[in-house]
Write a protein that holds these residues in place. Sequence first.
Motif, mmCIF file in Angstrom:
data_model
loop_
_atom_site.group_PDB
_atom_site.id
_atom_site.type_symbol
_atom_site.label_atom_id
_atom_site.label_comp_id
_atom_site.label_asym_id
_atom_site.label_seq_id
_atom_site.Cartn_x
_atom_site.Cartn_y
_atom_site.Cartn_z
ATOM 1 N N VAL A 89 -14.683 0.653 -11.139
ATOM 2 C CA VAL A 89 -13.378 0.018 -11.327
ATOM 3 C C VAL A 89 -12.872 -0.431 -9.956
ATOM 4 C CG1 VAL A 89 -12.811 1.367 -13.383
ATOM 5 C CG2 VAL A 89 -12.148 2.221 -11.123
ATOM 6 N N ARG A 90 -11.873 -1.295 -9.960
ATOM 7 C CA ARG A 90 -11.322 -1.776 -8.693
ATOM 8 C C ARG A 90 -9.812 -1.500 -8.655
ATOM 9 N NH1 ARG A 90 -13.694 -4.375 -4.811
ATOM 10 N NH2 ARG A 90 -15.520 -4.862 -6.094
ATOM 11 N N VAL A 91 -9.335 -1.132 -7.461
ATOM 12 C CA VAL A 91 -7.917 -0.827 -7.261
ATOM 13 C C VAL A 91 -7.146 -2.133 -7.144
ATOM 14 C CG1 VAL A 91 -6.223 0.266 -5.760
ATOM 15 C CG2 VAL A 91 -8.447 1.356 -6.139
ATOM 16 N N ARG A 92 -6.256 -2.348 -8.104
ATOM 17 C CA ARG A 92 -5.454 -3.570 -8.104
ATOM 18 C C ARG A 92 -4.206 -3.412 -7.249
ATOM 19 N NH1 ARG A 92 -3.165 -6.375 -13.666
ATOM 20 N NH2 ARG A 92 -2.226 -8.226 -12.703
ATOM 21 N N GLY A 93 -3.635 -2.201 -7.282
ATOM 22 C CA GLY A 93 -2.421 -1.958 -6.508
ATOM 23 C C GLY A 93 -2.211 -0.467 -6.308
ATOM 24 N N LEU A 94 -1.376 -0.110 -5.331
ATOM 25 C CA LEU A 94 -1.095 1.282 -5.000
ATOM 26 C C LEU A 94 0.404 1.484 -4.837
ATOM 27 C CD1 LEU A 94 -3.804 1.951 -2.247
ATOM 28 C CD2 LEU A 94 -3.780 2.944 -4.547
ATOM 29 N N GLN A 95 0.861 2.662 -5.262
ATOM 30 C CA GLN A 95 2.229 3.093 -4.996
ATOM 31 C C GLN A 95 2.202 4.544 -4.564
ATOM 32 O OE1 GLN A 95 5.199 2.761 -7.995
ATOM 33 N NE2 GLN A 95 5.492 0.570 -7.740
ATOM 34 N N SER A 96 3.102 4.902 -3.679
ATOM 35 C CA SER A 96 3.315 6.298 -3.326
ATOM 36 C C SER A 96 4.811 6.501 -3.173
ATOM 37 C CB SER A 96 2.585 6.651 -2.034
ATOM 38 O OG SER A 96 2.719 8.031 -1.750
ATOM 39 N N LEU A 97 5.330 7.450 -3.929
ATOM 40 C CA LEU A 97 6.769 7.725 -3.955
ATOM 41 C C LEU A 97 7.550 6.452 -4.270
ATOM 42 C CD1 LEU A 97 7.105 10.160 -0.915
ATOM 43 C CD2 LEU A 97 6.361 10.617 -3.267
ATOM 44 N N GLU A 98 7.053 5.697 -5.267
ATOM 45 C CA GLU A 98 7.680 4.495 -5.812
ATOM 46 C C GLU A 98 7.758 3.339 -4.816
ATOM 47 O OE1 GLU A 98 11.408 5.561 -7.531
ATOM 48 O OE2 GLU A 98 10.475 6.668 -9.171
ATOM 49 N N ARG A 99 6.955 3.397 -3.755
ATOM 50 C CA ARG A 99 6.893 2.281 -2.809
ATOM 51 C C ARG A 99 5.507 1.656 -2.870
ATOM 52 N NH1 ARG A 99 8.317 4.130 3.028
ATOM 53 N NH2 ARG A 99 7.702 1.954 3.364
ATOM 54 N N GLU A 100 5.461 0.316 -2.880
ATOM 55 C CA GLU A 100 4.173 -0.391 -2.882
ATOM 56 C C GLU A 100 3.467 -0.157 -1.546
ATOM 57 O OE1 GLU A 100 2.833 -2.099 -5.307
ATOM 58 O OE2 GLU A 100 4.536 -2.045 -6.711
ATOM 59 N N ARG A 101 2.175 0.118 -1.624
ATOM 60 C CA ARG A 101 1.380 0.343 -0.428
ATOM 61 C C ARG A 101 0.074 -0.448 -0.518
ATOM 62 N NH1 ARG A 101 2.974 5.297 1.988
ATOM 63 N NH2 ARG A 101 5.147 5.671 1.380
ATOM 64 N N THR A 102 -0.471 -0.781 0.638
ATOM 65 C CA THR A 102 -1.827 -1.353 0.665
ATOM 66 C C THR A 102 -2.851 -0.268 0.982
ATOM 67 O OG1 THR A 102 -1.593 -1.936 3.002
ATOM 68 C CG2 THR A 102 -1.011 -3.621 1.373
ATOM 69 N N GLU A 103 -2.380 0.854 1.524
ATOM 70 C CA GLU A 103 -3.268 1.978 1.848
ATOM 71 C C GLU A 103 -2.469 3.263 1.758
ATOM 72 O OE1 GLU A 103 -6.077 3.672 5.532
ATOM 73 O OE2 GLU A 103 -5.298 1.617 5.551
ATOM 74 N N VAL A 104 -3.106 4.307 1.189
ATOM 75 C CA VAL A 104 -2.483 5.630 1.111
ATOM 76 C C VAL A 104 -3.516 6.645 1.575
ATOM 77 C CG1 VAL A 104 -1.432 7.380 -0.354
ATOM 78 C CG2 VAL A 104 -1.017 4.946 -0.817
ATOM 79 N N GLY A 105 -3.128 7.478 2.552
ATOM 80 C CA GLY A 105 -4.012 8.533 3.040
ATOM 81 C C GLY A 105 -3.559 9.885 2.549
ATOM 82 N N ALA A 106 -4.491 10.832 2.520
ATOM 83 C CA ALA A 106 -4.187 12.192 2.079
ATOM 84 C C ALA A 106 -3.325 12.911 3.127
ATOM 85 C CB ALA A 106 -5.492 12.951 1.871
ATOM 86 N N VAL A 107 -2.555 13.909 2.699
ATOM 87 C CA VAL A 107 -2.314 14.328 1.316
ATOM 88 C C VAL A 107 -1.149 13.510 0.782
ATOM 89 C CG1 VAL A 107 -1.514 16.250 -0.115
ATOM 90 C CG2 VAL A 107 -3.153 16.683 1.710
ATOM 91 N N ALA A 108 -1.235 13.088 -0.501
ATOM 92 C CA ALA A 108 -0.168 12.245 -1.022
ATOM 93 C C ALA A 108 -0.195 12.234 -2.539
ATOM 94 C CB ALA A 108 -0.303 10.817 -0.500
ATOM 95 N N ARG A 109 0.990 12.038 -3.102
ATOM 96 C CA ARG A 109 1.083 11.672 -4.512
ATOM 97 C C ARG A 109 0.904 10.162 -4.567
ATOM 98 N NH1 ARG A 109 0.110 14.274 -8.724
ATOM 99 N NH2 ARG A 109 1.397 12.782 -9.850
ATOM 100 N N VAL A 110 0.039 9.693 -5.450
ATOM 101 C CA VAL A 110 -0.294 8.279 -5.468
ATOM 102 C C VAL A 110 -0.415 7.783 -6.905
ATOM 103 C CG1 VAL A 110 -2.768 8.769 -5.289
ATOM 104 C CG2 VAL A 110 -1.901 6.541 -4.571
ATOM 105 N N ALA A 111 0.030 6.546 -7.114
ATOM 106 C CA ALA A 111 -0.149 5.857 -8.386
ATOM 107 C C ALA A 111 -1.107 4.695 -8.139
ATOM 108 C CB ALA A 111 1.186 5.346 -8.920
ATOM 109 N N VAL A 112 -2.136 4.596 -8.960
ATOM 110 C CA VAL A 112 -3.194 3.601 -8.758
ATOM 111 C C VAL A 112 -3.226 2.671 -9.962
ATOM 112 C CG1 VAL A 112 -5.622 3.232 -8.229
ATOM 113 C CG2 VAL A 112 -4.498 5.365 -7.517
ATOM 114 N N ASN A 113 -3.021 1.387 -9.697
ATOM 115 C CA ASN A 113 -3.118 0.361 -10.737
ATOM 116 C C ASN A 113 -4.579 -0.109 -10.787
ATOM 117 O OD1 ASN A 113 -1.744 -3.000 -11.181
ATOM 118 N ND2 ASN A 113 -2.622 -1.603 -12.667
#
Length: 613
Positions: free
Chosen positions: A218-242
């Motif tokens: 699958v491919r990552v279309r978009g990312l959010q962390s703490l309801e903010r749009e991100r292009t990159e998220v590093g650990a440790v984090a809560r993340v939403a992956v589109n």
Amino acid sequence: MHVVATAGHVDHGKSSLVRALTGTDPDRLAEEKRRGLTIDLGFAWAQVPGAGTVAFVDVPGHASFVPTMLAGVGPVPVALLVVAADGGWMPQSAEHLAALDALGVRHGLLVVTRADLADPAPALAAARAEVAATSLGEVPAAVCSTVTGAGLDEVRRALAGVLAAVPAPDAAAPVRLWVDRAFTIRGAGTVVTGTLGAGALRTGDELELATAAGARRVRVRGLQSLERERTEVGAVARVAVNLRGVERGEVARGDALLTPGWSVRTDVVDVRCPGAARRPGELPAQLVVHAGSAAVPARPRPLGADGDDLLVRLRLDAPLPLVLGDRLLLRDPARHLVLGAGVVLDVRPPALRRRGAAAARLADLRDLHGEPDEASELRRRRVVRGAQLRAMGVPVRSVPVAGDWHTAPGLPEQLGERLAALVAAHDAADPLHPGVPLEEARRALGLPERSLVQVVVARAAARAALRVAEGRVVAGAATEQLPARVARAVEAVLADVSAQPFAAPDAERLRELGLGRAELAAAVRAGRLERVAEGVVLAPGALRRAAVELARLPQPFTASEARRALGTSRRVALPLLQALDAARLTARDTDDRRRVLAGTGAAGGPGSPPPRR
């Protein structure tokens, strides 16, 4: 960012504490608000002085929702254990603590809530005694009231101190994001959330989605962390992956997003259960294995005890993406009891089919405790691809012997001795077919690929004088020797053609000499005869000499002219001419006549060196 999961008995104030620390109600479902009871995982975050952003995973405390609680706690490295002053230590307090212990959680904070309703000292003392006997050990503690606000600053300071001691995550590690929620957003598609414990995610990344039904890219279309749009998220984090191209029904809690090739989807694992051997009879016929946010029924097969530990094979109802050293939580759903941990020792265990296989497997696993070690894995597996080792979670530092294949130290040399004995036995039994075919050698040595036989031959060459010739492993001089009987018959053939070099012996003469197909093939391999066609043999170099003779004819020439010039029969002349064509010593014209090709060396006369065939 830091991620902290709550734990504790139902109605002891976990959600109230999160709400007091963050200003956000983690209970998001209408049913939760109606009943005043956490049913599903809740999420909230806040800035904590001295710690930065802290995201909280709030879990349900009711006994009926323990699997949901484990889905939230499983991927999170820090626990906030909550005990109410007016309730004290309770059954779900114990079960949640047992789960944290089984998962190996080592960083936590004990908080006694409702200090406005009862003296917190007894509850604090009892809880500290319970926690001290687990993987958490002597943890910091704080007392507060979410109603009056007393002690909340102390909770924040204590939490900041705990988080400061948490080791930094490995930013270069492969991703394994356990899915704890999956939903659809209009215009965006399917979104999954989870706690990213290591590595980093970027938009555009290609990942592997591992589900009970299988795995797909699958491919990552978009990312959010703490309801903010991100292009990159590093650990440790809560993340939403589109996710691009994934339907909502294709992903669920317990699935995982993975860096491709860095884990093994397996439904059979061998595990070490610390301390389980001291509690005989606790292992039921059916249990539930919790890993990350996943919960999978499994059937255990005890292999035997190793000191206080029990070594067990688990057969899972659905595959999970696991690596060596993973801690699995084992739970008896019938008794609502956390049995303990299973530390993964092998994600690719061998089948136990033969009598005594379980005992042999127990002996094989005794020295393993879940620390990935390349040398140990190579010793046990003998031959394995580097990609497979990396997928199992084993760092690979050795140099492959062929392609991506790695072997146990000294294995090619040991196999070389076996191969030399195999070739010698074969040649003694069948001297007309010297050497062992590569495929037969591969099977006999138990190797997965023929290229590894080549490695064995190369390592054994100096000592055992082995080499590969025409797809066979042969001893050094094997192709130059013939059995005495065959050698005498070949000498008779050479005598026959000495006066008439192109008058090949006929089938009756070959039978008389005892030269069948196998004997002739051996003589050709040894370079003692030259094969023109099936059942037609001449002295070595006959083709080159024939070209020399034919070069003396007017060019081009007919088959009849060639037959007369060579002094042979039509039986020999026709296949001889075809062999000359194939060897590019002659060429056939459109009128069925031939000519000797220039540059073939035919003009050099009979003394020209014959080609080896």
